[in-house]
Scaffold this motif. Structure first.
Motif, PDB file in Angstrom:
ATOM      1  N   ARG A  27       0.819  -1.212   0.000  1.00 50.07           N
ATOM      2  CA  ARG A  27       0.000   0.000   0.000  1.00 50.07           C
ATOM      3  C   ARG A  27       0.855   1.265   0.000  1.00 50.07           C
ATOM      4  N   ASP A  28       2.150   1.089   0.239  1.00 52.97           N
ATOM      5  CA  ASP A  28       3.104   2.212   0.203  1.00 52.97           C
ATOM      6  C   ASP A  28       2.747   3.322   1.178  1.00 52.97           C
ATOM      7  N   GLU A  29       2.237   2.923   2.314  1.00 55.15           N
ATOM      8  CA  GLU A  29       1.969   3.856   3.405  1.00 55.15           C
ATOM      9  C   GLU A  29       2.707   3.326   4.645  1.00 55.15           C
ATOM     10  N   PRO A  30       2.898   4.172   5.665  1.00 53.38           N
ATOM     11  CA  PRO A  30       3.558   3.698   6.882  1.00 53.38           C
ATOM     12  C   PRO A  30       2.852   2.468   7.453  1.00 53.38           C
ATOM     13  N   VAL A  31       3.636   1.554   7.999  1.00 52.46           N
ATOM     14  CA  VAL A  31       3.098   0.300   8.517  1.00 52.46           C
ATOM     15  C   VAL A  31       3.305   0.244  10.029  1.00 52.46           C
ATOM     16  N   ILE A  32       2.216  -0.071  10.723  1.00 54.27           N
ATOM     17  CA  ILE A  32       2.264  -0.227  12.178  1.00 54.27           C
ATOM     18  C   ILE A  32       1.783  -1.629  12.515  1.00 54.27           C
ATOM     19  N   GLY A  33       2.672  -2.427  13.050  1.00 52.57           N
ATOM     20  CA  GLY A  33       2.289  -3.748  13.534  1.00 52.57           C
ATOM     21  C   GLY A  33       1.710  -3.645  14.933  1.00 52.57           C
ATOM     22  N   VAL A  34       0.692  -4.443  15.191  1.00 49.49           N
ATOM     23  CA  VAL A  34       0.001  -4.403  16.483  1.00 49.49           C
ATOM     24  C   VAL A  34      -0.173  -5.826  16.998  1.00 49.49           C
ATOM     25  N   TYR A  35       0.092  -6.039  18.276  1.00 49.18           N
ATOM     26  CA  TYR A  35      -0.284  -7.289  18.925  1.00 49.18           C
ATOM     27  C   TYR A  35      -1.145  -6.941  20.124  1.00 49.18           C
ATOM     28  N   ILE A  36      -2.307  -7.598  20.216  1.00 47.10           N
ATOM     29  CA  ILE A  36      -3.248  -7.359  21.309  1.00 47.10           C
ATOM     30  C   ILE A  36      -3.336  -8.623  22.155  1.00 47.10           C
ATOM     31  N   LEU A  37      -2.972  -8.515  23.413  1.00 45.73           N
ATOM     32  CA  LEU A  37      -3.148  -9.638  24.335  1.00 45.73           C
ATOM     33  C   LEU A  37      -4.593  -9.580  24.833  1.00 45.73           C
ATOM     34  N   ASP A  38      -5.431 -10.384  24.209  1.00 48.07           N
ATOM     35  CA  ASP A  38      -6.873 -10.337  24.449  1.00 48.07           C
ATOM     36  C   ASP A  38      -7.272 -11.513  25.339  1.00 48.07           C
ATOM     37  N   GLU A  39      -7.514 -11.224  26.594  1.00 47.92           N
ATOM     38  CA  GLU A  39      -8.015 -12.222  27.535  1.00 47.92           C
ATOM     39  C   GLU A  39      -9.402 -11.842  28.044  1.00 47.92           C
ATOM     40  N   GLN A  40     -10.033 -10.886  27.344  1.00 45.77           N
ATOM     41  CA  GLN A  40     -11.298 -10.344  27.809  1.00 45.77           C
ATOM     42  C   GLN A  40     -12.462 -10.604  26.871  1.00 45.77           C
ATOM     43  N   SER A  41     -12.203 -10.828  25.583  1.00 47.50           N
ATOM     44  CA  SER A  41     -13.306 -11.066  24.658  1.00 47.50           C
ATOM     45  C   SER A  41     -14.028 -12.347  25.016  1.00 47.50           C
ATOM     46  N   PRO A  42     -15.353 -12.377  24.893  1.00 46.91           N
ATOM     47  CA  PRO A  42     -16.108 -13.585  25.253  1.00 46.91           C
ATOM     48  C   PRO A  42     -15.618 -14.812  24.486  1.00 46.91           C
ATOM     49  N   GLY A  43     -15.361 -15.883  25.228  1.00 49.75           N
ATOM     50  CA  GLY A  43     -14.979 -17.146  24.620  1.00 49.75           C
ATOM     51  C   GLY A  43     -13.518 -17.301  24.300  1.00 49.75           C
ATOM     52  N   ILE A  44     -12.723 -16.234  24.414  1.00 45.36           N
ATOM     53  CA  ILE A  44     -11.287 -16.333  24.137  1.00 45.36           C
ATOM     54  C   ILE A  44     -10.621 -17.069  25.297  1.00 45.36           C
ATOM     55  N   ARG A  45      -9.861 -18.095  24.986  1.00 38.88           N
ATOM     56  CA  ARG A  45      -9.235 -18.904  26.021  1.00 38.88           C
ATOM     57  C   ARG A  45      -7.915 -18.297  26.465  1.00 38.88           C
ATOM     58  N   PRO A  46      -7.749 -17.987  27.742  1.00 39.69           N
ATOM     59  CA  PRO A  46      -6.474 -17.440  28.213  1.00 39.69           C
ATOM     60  C   PRO A  46      -5.332 -18.424  27.972  1.00 39.69           C
ATOM     61  N   LEU A  47      -4.158 -17.890  27.709  1.00 40.08           N
ATOM     62  CA  LEU A  47      -2.995 -18.719  27.426  1.00 40.08           C
ATOM     63  C   LEU A  47      -2.518 -19.441  28.674  1.00 40.08           C
ATOM     64  N   GLY A  48      -1.910 -20.609  28.464  1.00 34.50           N
ATOM     65  CA  GLY A  48      -1.263 -21.329  29.547  1.00 34.50           C
ATOM     66  C   GLY A  48       0.103 -20.743  29.850  1.00 34.50           C
ATOM     67  N   GLY A  49       0.716 -21.227  30.907  1.00 39.83           N
ATOM     68  CA  GLY A  49       1.983 -20.680  31.361  1.00 39.83           C
ATOM     69  C   GLY A  49       3.117 -20.853  30.367  1.00 39.83           C
ATOM     70  N   ALA A  50       3.254 -22.050  29.791  1.00 40.56           N
ATOM     71  CA  ALA A  50       4.329 -22.282  28.825  1.00 40.56           C
ATOM     72  C   ALA A  50       4.125 -21.440  27.569  1.00 40.56           C
ATOM     73  N   ALA A  51       2.865 -21.289  27.161  1.00 45.55           N
ATOM     74  CA  ALA A  51       2.564 -20.475  25.989  1.00 45.55           C
ATOM     75  C   ALA A  51       2.943 -19.017  26.222  1.00 45.55           C
ATOM     76  N   LYS A  52       2.675 -18.524  27.419  1.00 47.67           N
ATOM     77  CA  LYS A  52       3.025 -17.136  27.727  1.00 47.67           C
ATOM     78  C   LYS A  52       4.539 -16.931  27.652  1.00 47.67           C
TER      79      LYS A  52
END
Length: 447
Positions: A27-52
């Motif tokens: 797209r030839d525009e500035p790029v911003i990468g984003v990571y969202i640690l989402d443990e609040q959305s309904p049904g999203i399974r929180p990560l285990g310890g090793a995964a974290k």
């Protein structure tokens, strides 16, 4: 004025073969990468310890590599439905790109965001990147999901071959400014009190660079003996690519084409990629895979009252059954367990200790670095007999016979559980096998 493009990273922590990143770069525009640690959305399974633990290190490398290319990287925590639109407003982004997810809760989040962002005039596109064959493209002649692996994989192989990997951007346009980002350390993904991750640090180097190196090493040194030795836990013949695929440090397309291009016979290895596809296919059609029996007749299984001491002995590798204890200690130490031994330890929990498969699935979810929301419950249900293409319930892995066949010299057991021969088994294998088969009669009657 330029309007930045946001790339929402999820389980695709890489720069190569990343269609969403490629679309943003084009797209030839500035790029911003984003990571969202989402443990609040309904049904999203929180990560285990090793995964974290793995996520922390993989995000660290991803951020460094994005910045080296010229792009920005922002970390945020919260419900994606709130966080992502706020980032779009803060950055004035004109486009948002992501690679698709296939779990039910994740699809709901993504569909809602796609609709709301487009309504606000933002360009939004999603891409296929984490499975070779998207679940809705593989159906039986009757239009239903496949429930058996062999015809499923045959149908996949009759589809057009997996696409070639997408090239990694050489550089990214640099944003003028970035919104505030969380400090990764404040997420407390790493264990500190106590720090139990020493074995993980010793065994693994997370990140895309190490993932590519491991793929090359496997194809160069181990692929030739894979079909012959993959069931021997001491042979070192497995690919060790499962956490790389789980976190998307490698895409299945990269792995597929590298394997096909190698000079080795890789049919068995490609079939294992197919088994991973089958797990995601099943989760897509049955989103409650981690909590509900796929075969409803198993709802009638008369699980006895849980004995916490039995469960703890299994978790700690203190059952007195050498192969089981070796596997569970390898898991606790390294966040990983050989696949053959995973089947043996799971069968022992379900069919000798008569403990609900969901208890084992939860433990693996917390302790495995490669546990994903498809393969982990899918494989537990396969062993239990309650899932797709499941082993019959009466197929009970005898851990002593399995050790004789696949660890005849005791190399694996001596490495991970050298004291196991001094322990008495906590249950009698023959008696508990009979008890499991008696309990299974209730399932047969219900079915």
């Amino acid at each position: 004025m330029s309007s930045p493009s946001i790339v929402w990273f999820r389980d695709d922590l890489r720069l190569a073969d990343h269609p969403a990143l490629r679309a943003a770069a084009d797209r030839d525009e500035p790029v911003i990468g984003v990571y969202i640690l989402d443990e609040q959305s309904p049904g999203i399974r929180p990560l285990g310890g090793a995964a974290k633990w793995w996520l922390h290190h993989s995000l660290t490398e991803l951020g460094e590599r994005l910045r080296e290319k010229g792009g920005g990287f922002v970390l945020r925590r919260g419900a994606a439905a709130d966080v992502l639109p706020a980032l779009v407003r803060d950055t004035g982004a004109g486009a948002v790109f992501w690679n698709r997810r296939y779990g039910g809760a994740e699809r709901d989040v993504d569909a809602g965001l796609k609709e709301s962002l487009r309504r606000d005039g933002v360009e939004v596109s999603s891409f296929q990147a984490s499975v070779l064959f998207e679940p809705w493209t593989v159906r039986t002649g009757a239009g239903t999901p496949y429930g058996v692996f062999t015809p499923f994989w045959k149908a996949c192989r009759q589809l057009p071959a997996p696409r070639n990997p997408v090239s990694e951007p050489r550089e990214l346009a640099r944003p003028r400014s970035l919104p505030a980002s969380d400090d990764l350390d404040t997420w407390r993904l790493l264990p500190t009190d106590p720090d139990w991750a020493g074995g993980l640090r010793e065994r693994w180097t997370p990140g895309e660079v190490a993932a590519k190196a491991r793929l090359r090493e496997f194809l160069r040194e181990d692929a030739a003996g894979y079909d012959r030795a993959r069931d021997e836990p001491s042979a070192g013949a497995t690919s060790l690519l499962s956490p790389r695929l789980r976190w998307g440090e490698l895409s299945p397309f990269e792995v597929w084409h590298a394997a096909v291009a190698s000079e080795e016979r890789v049919g068995g290895f490609l079939s294992e990629l197919g088994w991973r596809e089958f797990a995601w296919h099943t989760l897509f059609h049955f989103p409650d895979l981690a909590t509900k029996n796929l075969r409803s007749a198993f709802d009638a299984f008369p699980w006895p009252r849980l004995k916490p001491a039995m469960l703890r002995a299994w978790q700690k590798g203190e059952t007195g059954v050498p192969l089981v204890d070796a596997g569970m200690r390898e898991l606790w130490s390294s966040g990983y367990m050989h696949n053959r031994v995973r089947m043996v330890t799971a069968s022992f929990l379900i069919k000798n200790l008569l403990i609900d498969w969901r208890r084992g699935e939860e433990w693996f979810w917390d302790t495995l670095v490669d546990a994903d929301e498809a393969s982990n419950p899918f494989n537990w249900q396969w062993v239990a007999g309650s899932g797709a293409d499941a082993a019959p319930y009466f197929r009970i892995f005898n851990p002593e016979l399995q050790a004789q066949k696949f660890d005849p010299q005791g190399l694996y057991v001596s490495e991970w559980a050298p004291d196991s021969a001094d322990r008495e088994p906590i249950v009698d294998l023959a008696e508990t096998r009979r008890a499991a088969l008696d309990a299974y009669e209730a399932v047969k009657r219900a079915g």
